[in-house]
Structures are given as structure tokens and as C-alpha cells.
Write a protein that holds these residues in place. Structure first.
Motif, mmCIF file in Angstrom:
data_model
loop_
_atom_site.group_PDB
_atom_site.id
_atom_site.type_symbol
_atom_site.label_atom_id
_atom_site.label_comp_id
_atom_site.label_asym_id
_atom_site.label_seq_id
_atom_site.Cartn_x
_atom_site.Cartn_y
_atom_site.Cartn_z
ATOM 1 N N VAL A 36 13.418 -27.149 108.813
ATOM 2 C CA VAL A 36 13.802 -26.371 107.632
ATOM 3 C C VAL A 36 14.994 -25.465 107.962
ATOM 4 N N ARG A 37 14.900 -24.804 109.107
ATOM 5 C CA ARG A 37 16.002 -23.927 109.524
ATOM 6 C C ARG A 37 17.255 -24.763 109.815
ATOM 7 N N ARG A 38 17.043 -25.944 110.380
ATOM 8 C CA ARG A 38 18.173 -26.823 110.693
ATOM 9 C C ARG A 38 18.940 -27.173 109.405
ATOM 10 N N ASP A 39 18.208 -27.510 108.376
ATOM 11 C CA ASP A 39 18.869 -27.835 107.102
ATOM 12 C C ASP A 39 19.684 -26.653 106.585
ATOM 13 N N GLU A 40 19.106 -25.471 106.786
ATOM 14 C CA GLU A 40 19.792 -24.268 106.330
ATOM 15 C C GLU A 40 21.122 -24.094 107.090
ATOM 16 N N ILE A 41 21.049 -24.222 108.412
ATOM 17 C CA ILE A 41 22.259 -24.033 109.237
ATOM 18 C C ILE A 41 23.295 -25.108 108.917
ATOM 19 N N LEU A 42 22.823 -26.333 108.762
ATOM 20 C CA LEU A 42 23.741 -27.431 108.429
ATOM 21 C C LEU A 42 24.469 -27.119 107.110
ATOM 22 N N GLY A 43 23.719 -26.625 106.134
ATOM 23 C CA GLY A 43 24.314 -26.269 104.841
ATOM 24 C C GLY A 43 25.359 -25.171 104.998
ATOM 25 N N LEU A 44 25.084 -24.206 105.873
ATOM 26 C CA LEU A 44 26.044 -23.106 106.065
ATOM 27 C C LEU A 44 27.332 -23.617 106.720
ATOM 28 N N CYS A 56 33.599 -41.435 112.741
ATOM 29 C CA CYS A 56 32.749 -41.759 113.910
ATOM 30 C C CYS A 56 31.473 -42.457 113.432
ATOM 31 N N SER A 57 30.929 -41.988 112.327
ATOM 32 C CA SER A 57 29.711 -42.601 111.791
ATOM 33 C C SER A 57 29.984 -44.029 111.335
ATOM 34 N N ARG A 58 31.178 -44.267 110.778
ATOM 35 C CA ARG A 58 31.494 -45.635 110.325
ATOM 36 C C ARG A 58 31.674 -46.560 111.538
ATOM 37 N N ALA A 66 30.326 -34.480 114.405
ATOM 38 C CA ALA A 66 29.767 -35.830 114.199
ATOM 39 C C ALA A 66 28.335 -35.893 114.735
ATOM 40 N N GLY A 67 28.107 -35.299 115.901
ATOM 41 C CA GLY A 67 26.760 -35.296 116.487
ATOM 42 C C GLY A 67 25.791 -34.467 115.654
ATOM 43 N N ALA A 68 26.320 -33.408 115.019
ATOM 44 C CA ALA A 68 25.475 -32.547 114.185
ATOM 45 C C ALA A 68 25.104 -33.244 112.875
ATOM 46 N N THR A 69 26.049 -33.990 112.318
ATOM 47 C CA THR A 69 25.809 -34.562 110.986
ATOM 48 C C THR A 69 25.180 -35.952 111.033
ATOM 49 N N ASP A 70 25.309 -36.629 112.159
ATOM 50 C CA ASP A 70 24.773 -37.994 112.243
ATOM 51 C C ASP A 70 23.804 -38.066 113.425
ATOM 52 N N GLN A 71 22.525 -38.032 113.091
ATOM 53 C CA GLN A 71 21.512 -37.942 114.147
ATOM 54 C C GLN A 71 21.274 -39.271 114.861
ATOM 55 N N ASP A 88 27.644 -18.959 113.865
ATOM 56 C CA ASP A 88 28.659 -19.044 114.925
ATOM 57 C C ASP A 88 28.416 -20.356 115.658
ATOM 58 N N GLN A 89 29.290 -20.663 116.603
ATOM 59 C CA GLN A 89 29.338 -22.040 117.101
ATOM 60 C C GLN A 89 28.125 -22.440 117.964
ATOM 61 N N HIS A 90 27.351 -21.484 118.452
ATOM 62 C CA HIS A 90 26.114 -21.850 119.172
ATOM 63 C C HIS A 90 25.158 -22.567 118.215
ATOM 64 N N GLN A 91 25.286 -22.248 116.927
ATOM 65 C CA GLN A 91 24.402 -22.903 115.951
ATOM 66 C C GLN A 91 24.847 -24.333 115.667
ATOM 67 N N LEU A 92 26.137 -24.596 115.893
ATOM 68 C CA LEU A 92 26.601 -25.982 115.790
ATOM 69 C C LEU A 92 25.907 -26.803 116.893
ATOM 70 N N ILE A 93 25.853 -26.223 118.079
ATOM 71 C CA ILE A 93 25.183 -26.928 119.192
ATOM 72 C C ILE A 93 23.702 -27.109 118.852
ATOM 73 N N SER A 94 23.110 -26.079 118.254
ATOM 74 C CA SER A 94 21.671 -26.155 117.955
ATOM 75 C C SER A 94 21.370 -27.286 116.966
ATOM 76 N N LEU A 95 22.343 -27.630 116.122
ATOM 77 C CA LEU A 95 22.129 -28.726 115.164
ATOM 78 C C LEU A 95 21.946 -30.067 115.869
ATOM 79 N N ILE A 96 22.406 -30.135 117.101
ATOM 80 C CA ILE A 96 22.308 -31.402 117.840
ATOM 81 C C ILE A 96 20.926 -31.524 118.501
ATOM 82 N N ALA A 97 20.243 -30.407 118.700
ATOM 83 C CA ALA A 97 18.922 -30.405 119.348
ATOM 84 C C ALA A 97 17.935 -31.292 118.593
#
Ligand code: GCU
Length: 441
Positions: A55-63, A239-241, A272-277, A331-340
Motif C-alpha cells: 500500500v505504501r509502495r503504491d503511494e510512493i510510486l504515485g508521488l 526498457c520494458s518494451r 525502469a526497475g521501479a515501474t516494471d517489477q 527523495d531518491q532513497h524512496q526510488l530505491i525502496s520501490l525496487i525492494a
């Protein structure tokens, strides 16, 4: 004599900073800042179990979509089509295959396309080999001098050196540029490690200049709204294509694909890693501001500077944070967290102050709580920015190597090792935290 001594003193006592003057390169001048907590929801609630991370991941991705990279207005086009060229099996003295694949983004031969160069070991096991999906700056033909690699016909930016050398003329790639970037591509090492390389020229998707979004993919999807993709978002979509195609290629195991990029393309590979799991590993090489580096540190490149020099990279909303990083909802640490909890590799170079090596490490460190909550060992206990040429971490890996802003064999050796450890052998991947469900990938 005295004069000469003075000149020498001046030259040798001025620190050689790799970055434009007028920006902060002094650790003591980094302002105080507070980072948004990746594990605290916008409503203030703490995320305490792995199941709630989604749920939090979706929120961060949206931000990030709304404020930084912009949302991609399209996903996989329905008419996406692949045209495979001949597969040559005599590449690298016969140990590898070389194939050119045209990805027709909307199925139309005369419409936008992305050309993928696929280099794979000749003998592949059942199920295929792991692959690096890598964006390149200067065309597929710049990666290796083999004459069979087609030269891109897309718009190409060029430095004055590239023009002088005849690599690029009137913004089009030239024959003279064949192989001119090969020192950045450890093709043989990749093949010898039993892995494949699939690379494409980022400008096939969107040209890298401020064209008011009139060319490339934006010409098809229209001028983006303030919260819609800029060029980085579109390159990541590319990258996804490429991965869509690799899912159909028998030489490659698309479940073991790493997305790789350097510098602006390292910002892209993280997004790309954050948006395409589907990407099993995301690798950012010297990505800096808008990539792995924390924006709030104000060290080296700043949000204001990047938005001014490259107005087409991010979404228009990002401009609101020029000289105003403290207001960024992420901030950009949350970009990394999206990959977790999937593996991520962040690499810096000591002489690349413009990209803020320490800020790149700190993003990894502040993403660590998310990696731990989601059942991995994250940075495996690393707390301090490590010494040069000393990789650290587990599922989050980091190194800072000696040398300048570049991609070197040393970098590739670490990426190949990470691919083996984390994607092939899944060695230090998962611990079992009490409440974590099966891993969220
Ligand atoms: C510039 C820019 C960086 C970027 C780099 C590159 O230096 O300021 O943000 O990473 O170009 O992509 O080469």
C-alpha cells in the motif's frame, strides 16, 4: 622562479573537482535536512509488516509519477510487434550469437521503432541465460565494431569531440563511430560468464533534446500534462518494451533480466526497475541527481540546475522543487525502496563529485529499512560510505570505484558478480522475518 612556484602552488592546491563551478562540493556545507520516511504512510501511520508495504509502495510510486518522472500515459501497446533479423552464430570467434531485432512500437513499419541488439552465448541451456537490458548513448554500432550492427537513423546528440571525429554528423550517427564506445561495454566478459547483452539506443524512443515533445514517442502520445512523462519516463518505458521482446527470445531467461544504465541512463534504469517489477535486478552507474543521489543534500548537481539544463527529462511538476528540495514529497532513497525486495546495484565514482557519490550511498542506506521489512538483508549491515573499490551490501549493493564518471571493466565485473549471486544463485537474498509473507515480487 618565484612566479613559477606561485603558479605551481595555485595549480596543485586547487582541488580538482569534476563538476561545474558554483555548486557545493563541500561536505561541511551540506544543509540540515530531514528525509521522508519510506515506512510512514502519508496519513502518518507506520508500516510495520511486509504485507502493508504494498500500500505504501503504491503511494510512493504515485508521488514519483506526479512530482518527479511523470506518469507514462501508455503501457504495452496492443500492436507491439517484433521483427527478428538474421541470427549470426560466428560472433566473438564463434562463442556468441549476434542478432538485430526491430521492435515496432505500434506495429507499424513506418512508425516509431526501437532497435535491439541481442548478443548471447552460442550454447544456451534450456530456459535461456540471464541478460543485461542496457540503454546506450551513442547507438548499437558504438558498442562493438562488428560491421553487421546497423547504424541508427534516429536523431543523435553529439559532443564537439564526436563531431570532430566524424562519429556524428548533422545529428545522425556515422560509420566512423563503429565501436567508438566499446571500452564501456564488457561484451566478452558478459558472454564468458554465460550471460547475454540486449542493448538499444535511447534516442530511438525519444530524442535527447528539448523539442517541446514534438518528436519520438511524445509525437504519438501528445504533449505531456504536468504530471506526465518526460524523456526519462519514456526511455524507461522503452526498457520494458525491450523486455517484452526478450520474453519471446529462447536464448534469454527474461525472468533473470537486469536493467542497466549509466548517468542519465542510470536515472532511467532505476525508474525502469521501479515501474516494471519484471526486472530482477536494477543497476545504476553514476546516476547522480534525479537518480540515486539524495536531492536534499545539495551536493554537486541540484534540482534547479538539472531542470534548467535538461527541461525535457522530468515532468513539469518537478520544476516546483527548484531550490526547494525540502518540499519534495519524496527523495531518491524512496526510488530505491520501490525496487525492494528485488536486488539493486548502485555504483559511484570517486572523481564524479557532480553526481554526489556519498549521496548515492545514503539513498541505499535509507532504503535499507524497506528491504529488511520485505524480507531481505538489504545492505547487509553496511552503514558508512565504503572505501574505494570495496563493494558492500547484500541485495542492495554499492561501490565507489577510483576514477571518473564512466563505465569501466571494474564496474561490469561487479555487476556480473551481483547477477550471479543475487539473480542466478539467489545467495544472500532472503531471510525470514516473522510476519513477512512470501516475497513480494
Ligand atoms: C550531465 C547531467 C547529469 C547527467 C549527465 C549524463 O552531467 O548534469 O545529471 O547524469 O549529464 O547523463 O551524462
Amino acid at each position: 622562479m618565484i612566479f613559477r612556484y606561485l603558479i605551481a602552488t595555485l595549480i596543485f592546491s586547487t582541488p580538482l573537482i569534476a563538476g561545474p563551478a558554483g555548486y557545493n562540493y563541500d561536505e561541511s556545507k551540506v544543509p540540515e535536512y530531514t528525509l521522508p520516511d519510506p515506512l510512514v504512510m502519508e496519513n502518518g501511520k507506520k508500516v510495520e509488516i511486509a504485507a502493508a508495504w504494498k500500500v505504501r509502495r503504491d503511494e510512493i510510486l504515485g508521488l514519483f509519477e506526479e512530482h518527479v518522472y511523470g506518469k507514462a500515459p501508455i503501457g504495452r501497446p496492443e500492436k507491439l510487434r517484433f521483427v527478428e533479423g538474421e541470427k549470426f552464430d560466428d560472433f566473438l570467434g564463434g562463442k556468441a550469437t549476434l542478432q538485430h531485432v526491430r521492435i515496432l512500437l505500434f506495429g507499424d513499419e513506418n512508425g516509431p521503432h526501437l532497435d535491439l541488439l541481442v548478443i548471447a552465448p552460442k550454447n544456451v541451456p534450456e530456459g535461456g541465460v540471464p541478460a543485461f537490458v542496457a540503454l546506450n548513448f551513442s547507438g548499437n554500432h558504438s558498442v562493438h565494431s562488428d560491421k553487421r550492427i546497423p547504424i541508427p537513423d534516429s536523431w543523435m546528440r553529439s559532443s564537439s569531440d564526436d563531431k570532430k571525429a566524424g562519429y556524428v554528423k548533422d545529428n545522425r550517427a556515422q560509420e566512423a563511430g563503429r565501436g567508438f564506445k566499446k571500452n564501456r561495454w564488457a561484451v566478452e566478459k558478459i558472454i564468458d560468464s554465460g550471460m547475454a547483452l540486449a542493448t538499444f539506443y535511447y534516442g530511438d524512443v525519444d530524442p535527447d533534446f528539448d523539442d517541446n515533445f514534438e518528436n519520438g514517442i511524445h509525437a504519438v502520445t501528445g504533449k505531456p500534462a504536468a504530471g506526465e512523462w518526460g524523456s526519462i519516463g519514456s526511455w524507461a518505458w522503452g526498457c520494458s518494451r525491450a523486455l517484452d521482446y526478450l520474453e519471446t527470445n529462447d536464448s534469454v531467461d527474461a525472468k533473470k533480466a537486469a536493467v542497466f544504465g549509466h548517468s542519465r541512463l542510470g536515472k532511467t534504469s532505476l525508474w525502469a526497475g521501479a515501474t516494471d517489477q519484471r526486472f530482477a535486478l536494477s543497476i545504476s552507474n553514476n546516476s547522480g541527481c534525479g537518480g540515486a543521489a539524495l536531492s536534499r543534500r545539495h551536493f554537486g548537481e541540484t534540482v534547479e540546475r538539472i531542470n534548467t539544463s535538461f527541461p525535457h527529462w522530468f515532468c513539469d511538476n518537478f520544476v516546483k522543487y527548484n531550490e526547494n528540495e525540502g518540499e519534495l514529497p519524496v527523495d531518491q532513497h524512496q526510488l530505491i525502496s520501490l525496487i525492494a525486495p528485488r536486488p539493486v546495484y548502485i555504483a559511484s565514482a570517486e572523481g564524479d563529485e557532480w553526481a554526489d557519490p556519498k549521496g548515492e550511498f545514503l539513498s541505499a542506506l535509507h532504503a535499507d529499512p524497506v528491504y529488511r521489512l520485505t524480507g531481505t538483508e538489504g545492505l547487509a549491515g553496511a552503514k558508512e560510505h565504503p572505501a574505494v573499490n570495496t563493494p558492500v551490501g547484500g541485495v542492495i549493493r554499492y561501490h565507489v570505484r577510483t576514477g571518473k564518471h564512466d563505465v569501466t571493466d571494474y564496474d561490469w565485473e561487479q555487476y556480473i558478480k551481483a547477477m550471479k549471486d543475487l539473480v542466478v544463485n539467489k545467495k544472500d537474498e532472503i531471510r525470514a522475518p516473522g510476519e513477512a509473507p512470501t516475497i513480494l515480487r
